[in-house]
Structures are given as C-alpha cells and as structure tokens.
Design a protein around this motif. Structure first.
Motif, mmCIF file in Angstrom:
data_model
loop_
_atom_site.group_PDB
_atom_site.id
_atom_site.type_symbol
_atom_site.label_atom_id
_atom_site.label_comp_id
_atom_site.label_asym_id
_atom_site.label_seq_id
_atom_site.Cartn_x
_atom_site.Cartn_y
_atom_site.Cartn_z
ATOM 1 N N GLY A 91 109.351 98.747 73.207
ATOM 2 C CA GLY A 91 108.171 98.393 73.986
ATOM 3 C C GLY A 91 106.924 98.220 73.156
ATOM 4 N N LEU A 92 107.086 97.756 71.909
ATOM 5 C CA LEU A 92 105.949 97.614 71.009
ATOM 6 C C LEU A 92 105.664 96.146 70.742
ATOM 7 C CD1 LEU A 92 106.790 100.482 68.505
ATOM 8 C CD2 LEU A 92 105.121 100.512 70.358
ATOM 9 N N GLU A 93 104.406 95.853 70.417
ATOM 10 C CA GLU A 93 103.995 94.480 70.167
ATOM 11 C C GLU A 93 104.487 94.017 68.795
ATOM 12 O OE1 GLU A 93 99.805 94.172 70.576
ATOM 13 O OE2 GLU A 93 99.786 94.626 72.722
ATOM 14 N N SER A 94 104.662 92.710 68.666
ATOM 15 C CA SER A 94 105.042 92.153 67.372
ATOM 16 C C SER A 94 103.851 92.228 66.415
ATOM 17 C CB SER A 94 105.510 90.705 67.524
ATOM 18 O OG SER A 94 104.474 89.910 68.079
ATOM 19 N N THR A 95 104.157 92.236 65.123
ATOM 20 C CA THR A 95 103.120 92.301 64.098
ATOM 21 C C THR A 95 103.359 91.204 63.064
ATOM 22 O OG1 THR A 95 104.375 93.864 62.725
ATOM 23 C CG2 THR A 95 102.881 94.797 64.379
ATOM 24 N N ASP A 96 102.329 90.880 62.322
ATOM 25 C CA ASP A 96 102.439 89.848 61.294
ATOM 26 C C ASP A 96 102.981 90.400 59.981
ATOM 27 O OD1 ASP A 96 101.400 87.915 63.001
ATOM 28 O OD2 ASP A 96 99.324 88.345 62.403
ATOM 29 N N HIS A 97 103.040 91.720 59.866
ATOM 30 C CA HIS A 97 103.462 92.341 58.613
ATOM 31 C C HIS A 97 104.446 93.467 58.909
ATOM 32 C CE1 HIS A 97 100.220 90.092 56.783
ATOM 33 N NE2 HIS A 97 99.364 90.636 57.632
ATOM 34 N N PRO A 98 105.337 93.775 57.963
ATOM 35 C CA PRO A 98 106.302 94.854 58.184
ATOM 36 C C PRO A 98 105.624 96.215 58.323
ATOM 37 C CG PRO A 98 106.919 93.481 56.299
ATOM 38 C CD PRO A 98 105.524 93.094 56.678
ATOM 39 N N ALA A 99 106.202 97.055 59.172
ATOM 40 C CA ALA A 99 105.769 98.451 59.288
ATOM 41 C C ALA A 99 106.565 99.267 58.278
ATOM 42 C CB ALA A 99 106.019 98.967 60.701
ATOM 43 N N LEU A 100 105.875 99.958 57.381
ATOM 44 C CA LEU A 100 106.530 100.669 56.289
ATOM 45 C C LEU A 100 106.264 102.169 56.363
ATOM 46 C CD1 LEU A 100 105.578 98.345 53.283
ATOM 47 C CD2 LEU A 100 107.591 98.199 54.755
ATOM 48 N N PHE A 101 107.235 102.945 55.919
ATOM 49 C CA PHE A 101 107.040 104.379 55.687
ATOM 50 C C PHE A 101 107.949 104.778 54.542
ATOM 51 C CE2 PHE A 101 110.256 103.828 58.946
ATOM 52 C CZ PHE A 101 111.279 104.680 58.576
ATOM 53 N N LEU A 102 107.714 105.960 53.986
ATOM 54 C CA LEU A 102 108.461 106.427 52.817
ATOM 55 C C LEU A 102 109.355 107.599 53.178
ATOM 56 C CD1 LEU A 102 105.667 106.354 50.079
ATOM 57 C CD2 LEU A 102 107.342 104.577 50.605
ATOM 58 N N ARG A 103 110.497 107.656 52.530
ATOM 59 C CA ARG A 103 111.379 108.821 52.591
ATOM 60 C C ARG A 103 111.372 109.511 51.234
ATOM 61 N NH1 ARG A 103 115.474 110.817 55.698
ATOM 62 N NH2 ARG A 103 115.911 109.745 57.672
ATOM 63 N N SER A 104 111.642 110.807 51.247
ATOM 64 C CA SER A 104 111.790 111.551 49.998
ATOM 65 C C SER A 104 113.263 111.620 49.621
ATOM 66 C CB SER A 104 111.226 112.966 50.153
ATOM 67 O OG SER A 104 112.008 113.692 51.091
ATOM 68 N N ALA A 105 113.532 111.803 48.337
ATOM 69 C CA ALA A 105 114.916 111.899 47.864
ATOM 70 C C ALA A 105 115.642 113.071 48.515
ATOM 71 C CB ALA A 105 114.930 112.034 46.343
ATOM 72 N N GLY A 106 114.928 114.180 48.746
ATOM 73 C CA GLY A 106 115.552 115.367 49.321
ATOM 74 C C GLY A 106 115.925 115.233 50.779
ATOM 75 N N SER A 107 115.506 114.142 51.418
ATOM 76 C CA SER A 107 115.863 113.933 52.823
ATOM 77 C C SER A 107 117.215 113.247 52.966
ATOM 78 C CB SER A 107 114.791 113.096 53.532
ATOM 79 O OG SER A 107 114.828 111.742 53.093
ATOM 80 N N GLN A 108 117.883 112.959 51.845
ATOM 81 C CA GLN A 108 119.122 112.186 51.876
ATOM 82 C C GLN A 108 120.367 113.080 51.779
ATOM 83 O OE1 GLN A 108 118.179 107.960 50.003
ATOM 84 N NE2 GLN A 108 118.203 109.534 48.427
ATOM 85 N N THR A 109 121.475 112.500 52.183
ATOM 86 C CA THR A 109 122.788 113.119 51.999
ATOM 87 C C THR A 109 123.775 111.998 51.723
ATOM 88 O OG1 THR A 109 124.374 114.694 52.944
ATOM 89 C CG2 THR A 109 123.478 113.032 54.443
ATOM 90 N N GLY A 110 124.922 112.334 51.132
ATOM 91 C CA GLY A 110 125.892 111.326 50.756
ATOM 92 C C GLY A 110 126.941 111.079 51.820
ATOM 93 N N HIS A 111 127.820 110.148 51.522
ATOM 94 C CA HIS A 111 128.962 109.824 52.372
ATOM 95 C C HIS A 111 129.801 111.082 52.591
ATOM 96 C CE1 HIS A 111 132.410 107.702 53.945
ATOM 97 N NE2 HIS A 111 133.152 107.911 52.877
ATOM 98 N N ARG A 112 130.161 111.313 53.844
ATOM 99 C CA ARG A 112 130.957 112.464 54.267
ATOM 100 C C ARG A 112 130.257 113.800 54.032
ATOM 101 N NH1 ARG A 112 136.868 110.248 52.199
ATOM 102 N NH2 ARG A 112 137.074 108.647 53.812
ATOM 103 N N GLY A 113 128.988 113.752 53.637
ATOM 104 C CA GLY A 113 128.191 114.970 53.591
ATOM 105 C C GLY A 113 127.604 115.230 54.967
#
Length: 282
Positions: A91-113
């Motif tokens: 339900g959000l309006e379209s924008t002319d530019h991408p919406a970006l945010f950052l993730r940290s490396a510690g927020s990740q996990t691997g396959h089957r983790g």
C-alpha cells in the motif's frame, strides 16, 4: 562455477568449488594467495579455480557446515519495495529512486543454518530475494557497464522482524537481528548467467509456495541498482546487493503468517539453487 564458504569437519573456515562430485577445498589449494572467497574475487582468481575443477573433492556436502557465501562483506545493501506487486500489497506509493537500507554481517546465517526468531518479537517474516555479489570495484558505474562489475549471484532470505521494522520510518531495526538473514548456499559465477537473463524467484514455507516471481518484475533493474548505489558508495569486491522481494510476504496475508520455531523455509533462484533454513527460538 558454484563457489561457497563453509566450515570443514575439523572446524576450520574454508571456501571451495561445489561440483557434482563434491566440494573442492580451494583454501587448501590457493590459500597462500587467496585466504578467503572475498579475496579470491578481489584478485581475479577465478582462472586459478578453473585449474582445480577436476581435482578429487575433499568433502561431501553433508560433511560441511555452510556459512554465508561472503561472511564478512564490506557492505550489504538491501533494496526495499523493488517488485511492483509487493509495493501494491504494501500500500505504498511508487518512487523515482530505490529504497535502500543496510544489513550487518552478523545478521546473516548460512544454508541449512538456523534463522533465529528473537525473544523480543514473534513477527518473523520471510523475504525471498536474489543477491548480487560485486566482483570489480567501482564508483559512479553507468548502467551500460554494470554487468562487468558482477561476480555472481546467490539466494537470500531477508528475514524481517516486522514489529521492529515499523518502530520508525527506517527499516534497520527490523532487518538486523542476529542470524535472521539467510545467504547461500553458494554463488554462481556471472559467466554462467547471461547479463539480463530473467531469473525465477520463489519461496516455500513448510513446502507451500508463498512467493513466486522473476527479475522481469523488478521496478529497478540490477544495472540501475548498481548505478544508483555506486553514485553514493564505492562498491568493492564481495559487496552484496540484495535486490528486493516480490508479493506474498507473511505480514500482508490475512491473517498474517509468521515464521515460528520448527518451520522450514526455502528460497529458490533459477539457475542458482535452493537456500534452506530452519527456524529456531532465541
């Protein structure tokens, strides 16, 4: 080629080539020059890898613990609302530019983790996405040259704690809980996927398809994302661009569908593979 980062049976972190016969430990063969997958990409070591693809494998897939494809990228840049059907369901309006945010490396996990549902909230949602791994560094990269900067592609599950995501207008809080972002199982090098190829993308929760789309439905193409992001940031080898999710997320269903301990979630990207994770409690 399929290249992955993993922990071997002796507990050492390695990287290697995943072949039909098994996994070839490239750190053992090339580690003097390329200690990890990120440095291999940065130093254009893929030709060195090709010399070892017929070696006898060192491990079977069941013997290793999969780690995020790039465990410590310089940057993980995520794109929000990059599929039109997801923008509409949100339900959000379209924008002319991408919406970006950052993730940290510690927020990740691997396959089957495990993907960890934190004790602070039960609003853990799935987001099937395609990850682009940067190979060539660059700043202010024009779209016409963008494909030359791509090292490969992988699957990503941008696991989101929706309650925390909505605390403010910024997404960061809901996107960075420890071990919520699945990344893997491997990267497929860009020489195996033609520039601009349409890649199918889907998500299954406990075997049921909950998302299905393709890169032809992106609002901002991969070259456009690289152009826009590199205007602001210098992209370096091993950087990860997580390119957005299509419609079907749990938070927009009636009633909402939240991932819970014991659930199994799979993200599949055509020509790449399947990322599988099980949900556990914190």
């Amino acid at each position: 080629m399929r290249l992955a980062t993993f922990r071997n049976p002796s507990g050492h972190d390695c990287y290697g080539a995943v072949t039909p016969a098994g996994i070839i430990d490239l750190r053992r063969r090339l580690g003097g020059r390329y200690p990890d997958l990120k440095s291999l990409i940065a130093k254009n070591g893929l030709d060195q890898v090709r010399r070892h693809l017929d070696d006898l494998p060192d491990y079977t897939e069941s013997e290793v613990t999969w780690l995020p494809v790039i465990p410590e990228p310089d940057k993980i840049i995520c794109v929000g609302l990059n599929y039109e059907d997801h923008r509409i369901e949100a339900g959000l309006e379209s924008t002319d530019h991408p919406a970006l945010f950052l993730r940290s490396a510690g927020s990740q996990t691997g396959h089957r983790g495990p993907i960890v549902r934190p004790r602070e909230s039960d609003t853990l949602d799935y987001e099937a996405e395609i990850a682009v791994i940067i190979g060539e560094p660059g700043r202010r990269i024009p779209q016409a040259a963008a494909w030359n900067h791509v090292a490969g592609y992988s699957c990503y599950n941008d696991g989101s704690i929706r309650e925390w995501q909505r605390h403010t207008r910024q997404y960061t809080a809901g996107k960075n809980f420890s071990q919520t972002g699945g990344f893997g199982p491997w990267m497929v090098t860009s020489d195996e996927i033609p520039p601009g190829a349409v890649l199918g993308l889907s998500c299954r929760l406990n075997g049921e398809v909950v998302q299905r789309s393709g890169t032809d439905q992106m609002i901002f193409s991969i070259p456009r994302l690289i152009e826009y992001i590199s205007t602001m940031l210098t992209l370096v080898p091993g950087d990860v661009i997580v390119t957005g999710t299509p419609a079907g997320v749990g938070s927009r269903r009636t009633p909402p569908v939240w991932m819970k301990p014991g659930d199994r979630v799979e993200v599949e990207v055509e020509k790449v593979g399947v990322l599988e994770n099980v949900i556990v409690g914190d």
